[in-house]
Design an enzyme around this catalytic site. Structure first.
Site, PDB file in Angstrom:
ATOM      1  N   LYS A  10      67.179  29.392 144.614  1.00  0.00           N
ATOM      2  CA  LYS A  10      66.236  28.352 145.039  1.00  0.00           C
ATOM      3  C   LYS A  10      65.116  29.019 145.841  1.00  0.00           C
ATOM      4  O   LYS A  10      65.288  30.107 146.393  1.00  0.00           O
ATOM      5  CB  LYS A  10      66.955  27.295 145.878  1.00  0.00           C
ATOM      6  CG  LYS A  10      67.962  26.486 145.088  1.00  0.00           C
ATOM      7  CD  LYS A  10      67.257  25.557 144.107  1.00  0.00           C
ATOM      8  CE  LYS A  10      68.247  24.741 143.315  1.00  0.00           C
ATOM      9  NZ  LYS A  10      68.738  23.590 144.015  1.00  0.00           N
ATOM     10  N   LYS A  53      69.489  12.996 137.478  1.00  0.00           N
ATOM     11  CA  LYS A  53      69.830  12.392 138.773  1.00  0.00           C
ATOM     12  C   LYS A  53      69.471  10.905 138.771  1.00  0.00           C
ATOM     13  O   LYS A  53      70.179  10.084 139.354  1.00  0.00           O
ATOM     14  CB  LYS A  53      69.114  13.122 139.910  1.00  0.00           C
ATOM     15  CG  LYS A  53      69.604  14.536 140.158  1.00  0.00           C
ATOM     16  CD  LYS A  53      71.070  14.616 140.550  1.00  0.00           C
ATOM     17  CE  LYS A  53      71.328  14.221 141.978  1.00  0.00           C
ATOM     18  NZ  LYS A  53      72.750  14.459 142.374  1.00  0.00           N
ATOM     19  N   THR A  86      71.727  21.419 139.927  1.00  0.00           N
ATOM     20  CA  THR A  86      70.593  21.012 140.761  1.00  0.00           C
ATOM     21  C   THR A  86      69.288  21.776 140.550  1.00  0.00           C
ATOM     22  O   THR A  86      68.289  21.437 141.181  1.00  0.00           O
ATOM     23  CB  THR A  86      70.939  21.160 142.255  1.00  0.00           C
ATOM     24  OG1 THR A  86      71.141  22.541 142.539  1.00  0.00           O
ATOM     25  CG2 THR A  86      72.154  20.350 142.634  1.00  0.00           C
ATOM     26  N   THR A  96      81.503  26.657 140.217  1.00  0.00           N
ATOM     27  CA  THR A  96      80.633  27.261 139.203  1.00  0.00           C
ATOM     28  C   THR A  96      79.833  28.377 139.872  1.00  0.00           C
ATOM     29  O   THR A  96      80.080  28.705 141.027  1.00  0.00           O
ATOM     30  CB  THR A  96      79.638  26.225 138.643  1.00  0.00           C
ATOM     31  OG1 THR A  96      78.821  25.786 139.723  1.00  0.00           O
ATOM     32  CG2 THR A  96      80.349  25.055 137.992  1.00  0.00           C
ATOM     33  N   ARG A 115      55.651  26.549 136.465  1.00  0.00           N
ATOM     34  CA  ARG A 115      56.771  25.845 135.822  1.00  0.00           C
ATOM     35  C   ARG A 115      56.189  24.702 134.980  1.00  0.00           C
ATOM     36  O   ARG A 115      55.319  23.974 135.463  1.00  0.00           O
ATOM     37  CB  ARG A 115      57.639  25.288 136.945  1.00  0.00           C
ATOM     38  CG  ARG A 115      58.719  24.338 136.541  1.00  0.00           C
ATOM     39  CD  ARG A 115      59.326  23.646 137.763  1.00  0.00           C
ATOM     40  NE  ARG A 115      60.261  24.463 138.496  1.00  0.00           N
ATOM     41  CZ  ARG A 115      60.791  24.106 139.677  1.00  0.00           C
ATOM     42  NH1 ARG A 115      60.444  22.989 140.271  1.00  0.00           N
ATOM     43  NH2 ARG A 115      61.659  24.896 140.277  1.00  0.00           N
ATOM     44  N   THR A 138      67.990  12.523 144.996  1.00  0.00           N
ATOM     45  CA  THR A 138      66.884  13.422 145.323  1.00  0.00           C
ATOM     46  C   THR A 138      65.532  12.700 145.280  1.00  0.00           C
ATOM     47  O   THR A 138      65.367  11.749 144.496  1.00  0.00           O
ATOM     48  CB  THR A 138      66.864  14.595 144.315  1.00  0.00           C
ATOM     49  OG1 THR A 138      65.618  15.295 144.427  1.00  0.00           O
ATOM     50  CG2 THR A 138      66.994  14.119 142.880  1.00  0.00           C
ATOM     51  N   ASP A 139      64.590  13.194 146.062  1.00  0.00           N
ATOM     52  CA  ASP A 139      63.225  12.638 146.017  1.00  0.00           C
ATOM     53  C   ASP A 139      62.568  12.901 144.664  1.00  0.00           C
ATOM     54  O   ASP A 139      61.568  12.271 144.316  1.00  0.00           O
ATOM     55  CB  ASP A 139      62.347  13.214 147.151  1.00  0.00           C
ATOM     56  CG  ASP A 139      62.172  14.722 147.113  1.00  0.00           C
ATOM     57  OD1 ASP A 139      62.735  15.397 146.222  1.00  0.00           O
ATOM     58  OD2 ASP A 139      61.447  15.239 147.989  1.00  0.00           O
ATOM     59  N   GLU A 140      63.150  13.829 143.886  1.00  0.00           N
ATOM     60  CA  GLU A 140      62.523  14.176 142.601  1.00  0.00           C
ATOM     61  C   GLU A 140      62.525  13.014 141.623  1.00  0.00           C
ATOM     62  O   GLU A 140      61.753  13.005 140.665  1.00  0.00           O
ATOM     63  CB  GLU A 140      63.228  15.378 141.971  1.00  0.00           C
ATOM     64  CG  GLU A 140      63.205  16.566 142.888  1.00  0.00           C
ATOM     65  CD  GLU A 140      63.143  17.878 142.171  1.00  0.00           C
ATOM     66  OE1 GLU A 140      62.933  17.896 140.951  1.00  0.00           O
ATOM     67  OE2 GLU A 140      63.304  18.904 142.843  1.00  0.00           O
ATOM     68  N   TYR A 159      66.291  17.762 135.093  1.00  0.00           N
ATOM     69  CA  TYR A 159      67.132  17.628 136.290  1.00  0.00           C
ATOM     70  C   TYR A 159      66.932  16.264 136.932  1.00  0.00           C
ATOM     71  O   TYR A 159      67.886  15.513 137.168  1.00  0.00           O
ATOM     72  CB  TYR A 159      66.823  18.746 137.300  1.00  0.00           C
ATOM     73  CG  TYR A 159      67.292  18.407 138.696  1.00  0.00           C
ATOM     74  CD1 TYR A 159      68.662  18.279 138.973  1.00  0.00           C
ATOM     75  CD2 TYR A 159      66.388  18.179 139.736  1.00  0.00           C
ATOM     76  CE1 TYR A 159      69.102  17.928 140.254  1.00  0.00           C
ATOM     77  CE2 TYR A 159      66.819  17.832 141.006  1.00  0.00           C
ATOM     78  CZ  TYR A 159      68.177  17.712 141.254  1.00  0.00           C
ATOM     79  OH  TYR A 159      68.603  17.360 142.510  1.00  0.00           O
TER      80      TYR A 159
HETATM   81  P1  TYD Z   1      62.952  24.601 144.122  1.00  0.00           P
HETATM   82  O1  TYD Z   1      63.691  25.250 145.242  1.00  0.00           O
HETATM   83  O2  TYD Z   1      63.333  24.975 142.732  1.00  0.00           O
HETATM   84  O3  TYD Z   1      63.018  23.032 144.333  1.00  0.00           O
HETATM   85  P2  TYD Z   1      62.294  21.807 143.545  1.00  0.00           P
HETATM   86  O4  TYD Z   1      61.688  22.247 142.291  1.00  0.00           O
HETATM   87  O5  TYD Z   1      63.462  20.964 143.346  1.00  0.00           O
HETATM   88  O6  TYD Z   1      61.288  21.235 144.505  1.00  0.00           O
HETATM   89  O7  TYD Z   1      61.413  24.889 144.300  1.00  0.00           O
HETATM   90  C1  TYD Z   1      60.688  24.471 145.417  1.00  0.00           C
HETATM   91  C2  TYD Z   1      59.242  24.676 145.094  1.00  0.00           C
HETATM   92  O8  TYD Z   1      58.987  26.069 144.965  1.00  0.00           O
HETATM   93  C3  TYD Z   1      58.820  24.042 143.787  1.00  0.00           C
HETATM   94  O9  TYD Z   1      57.489  23.534 143.920  1.00  0.00           O
HETATM   95  C4  TYD Z   1      58.824  25.202 142.804  1.00  0.00           C
HETATM   96  C5  TYD Z   1      58.460  26.378 143.679  1.00  0.00           C
HETATM   97  N1  TYD Z   1      59.023  27.678 143.252  1.00  0.00           N
HETATM   98  C6  TYD Z   1      58.181  28.780 143.086  1.00  0.00           C
HETATM   99  O10 TYD Z   1      56.962  28.697 143.309  1.00  0.00           O
HETATM  100  N2  TYD Z   1      58.742  29.955 142.697  1.00  0.00           N
HETATM  101  C7  TYD Z   1      60.077  30.089 142.444  1.00  0.00           C
HETATM  102  O11 TYD Z   1      60.528  31.194 142.067  1.00  0.00           O
HETATM  103  C8  TYD Z   1      60.933  28.950 142.626  1.00  0.00           C
HETATM  104  C9  TYD Z   1      62.406  29.032 142.375  1.00  0.00           C
HETATM  105  C10 TYD Z   1      60.346  27.759 143.034  1.00  0.00           C
END
Ligand code: TYD
Length: 348
Positions: A191, A156, A88, A41, A275, A128-130, A152
């Site tokens: 990411k 998981k 993911t 993908t 977010r 995942t720890d999430e 997500y």
């Molecule tokens: P991410 O890599 O999406 O992993 P996860 O949400 O699974 O932990 O994000 C890591 C952290 O970085 C998360 O707290 C969200 C933050 N983040 C930002 O602040 N800005 C961004 O553009 C992204 C993608 C993530």
């Protein structure tokens, strides 16, 4: 699992952690066979496997874990399956949750059902720890209640539950690993860490959600790959193993480290609308896995430097894997966020 010449099915082997796992296995076992099953993908590219594609120990199969016959063919003759195949990215799960439920829950079930019916293999579910949800203090241990808070992590958690159900009801030999935030070479540049590195290289701003004081434990992909293999070899059937480092960082401190390593200015850091449902902190205790003999070998300071250097030296890879849909995604995820001034945040 037999340690002598094992044949391992690596689903999602063209993705970030899966491809690092495949490379780690090929480096450390001279005699082994890897079957890489991947749907290729947006985030799993054939370009990610170029350096191992011609290795005689590797068979690459294009296919979907939701496809019963593809899964059954790929499992033929295997001693173990390590299921990395998954959607993911939390941000994408907020935009398009259906594909997460389909691949992560249904796909895991298809694999488990194939194993139950036809194959005596150990099944490692990479999780995942999430699934623990936000952990404001202390560290999650495997017996804690799970509390996933975004589509997500809910998908998981669903996959984990299905794996446990197949272990309990049908005696499938299941082991689950819960890894913390992972970084290193070959991570798709949407990411957080590769997004920041590639944006800085291109002179773009780096979007930090909210105040940037969210906390993550960061583990290098190579350490994560070894953790998963330790669980495969030595984990107890039906058990869950956390795989994290003790490197706990705020997002803003990671952003500053990346900017610093690239010799850029902090002015590139832009706080943007947070977010929704953003988990404030994840933190894992990995004592259980450590008791099986695993420990991380990278410190975050060394690992982030190696990762930044890797992205600098491999711009051909990340420019090529970002296809036209990348900009579309970028717009849909970031276009509607407003930049916040430092006074709008609680930043220190
Ligand atoms: P991410 O890599 O999406 O992993 P996860 O949400 O699974 O932990 O994000 C890591 C952290 O970085 C998360 O707290 C969200 C933050 N983040 C930002 O602040 N800005 C961004 O553009 C992204 C993608 C993530």
């Amino acid at each position: 699992m037999k340690s002598d010449n094992p044949r391992i099915l690596v689903t999602g082997g063209a993705g970030f952690i899966g491809s690092n796992y495949a490379r780690m296995i090929l480096r450390s076992l001279t005699s082994c066979e890897l079957v890489i099953l991947d749907k290729f993908t947006y985030s799993g590219s054939k370009l990610t496997l170029v350096d191992i594609a011609d290795d005689p120990r590797v068979t690459i199969v294009e296919g979907d874990i939701c496809d019963v016959s593809a899964v059954n063919r790929a499992l033929e003759g295997c001693d173990a399956v390590v299921n990395f195949a998954a959607e993911t990215h939390v941000d994408r799960s907020l935009i398009d949750p259906a594909s997460f439920i389909h691949t992560n829950v249904h796909g895991t079930w298809v694999l488990l059902e194939a194993v139950r019916q036809h194959y005596e293999v150990r099944f490692v579910q990479v999780s995942t720890d999430e699934v623990y949800g936000a952990v404001l203090s202390g560290q999650s241990v495997e017996t804690d209640l799970i509390h996933p808070r975004n589509p997500y992590s809910a998908s998981k958690a669903g996959a984990e539950m299905m794996a446990i159900a197949y272990a309990e009801s049908h005696g499938v030999d299941v082991v689950i690993t819960r890894g913390s935030n992972t970084y290193g070479p070959y991570q798709y540049p949407e990411k957080f860490i590769p997004l920041m590195i590639t944006n800085v290289i291109e002179g773009r701003t780096i979007p930090v959600y909210g105040d940037g004081l969210q906390v993550r434990h960061w583990i290098h992909a190579d350490d994560h790959a070894r953790a998963i293999h330790t669980a495969l070899l030595h984990g107890k059937s039906g058990e869950i193993y956390n795989a994290g480092s003790d490197d706990e960082r705020t997002n803003i401190s990671v952003a500053r480290a990346v900017v610093d390593l690239l010799g850029a200015s902090d002015d590139l850091i832009e706080h943007v609308t947070d977010r929704p449902g953003h988990d404030r902190r994840y933190a894992l205790s990995s004592d259980k896995l450590r008791s099986l003999g695993w420990e991380p070998s990278w410190t975050f300071d060394e690992g982030i430097k190696q990762t930044v250097d890797w992205y600098r030296e491999n711009s051909d890879w990340w420019r090529a894997v970002r296809d036209a849909s990348f900009e579309e995604y970028y717009q849909s995820n970031y276009g509607g966020r407003t930049a916040m001034s430092p006074s709008d945040t609680d930043q220190e």
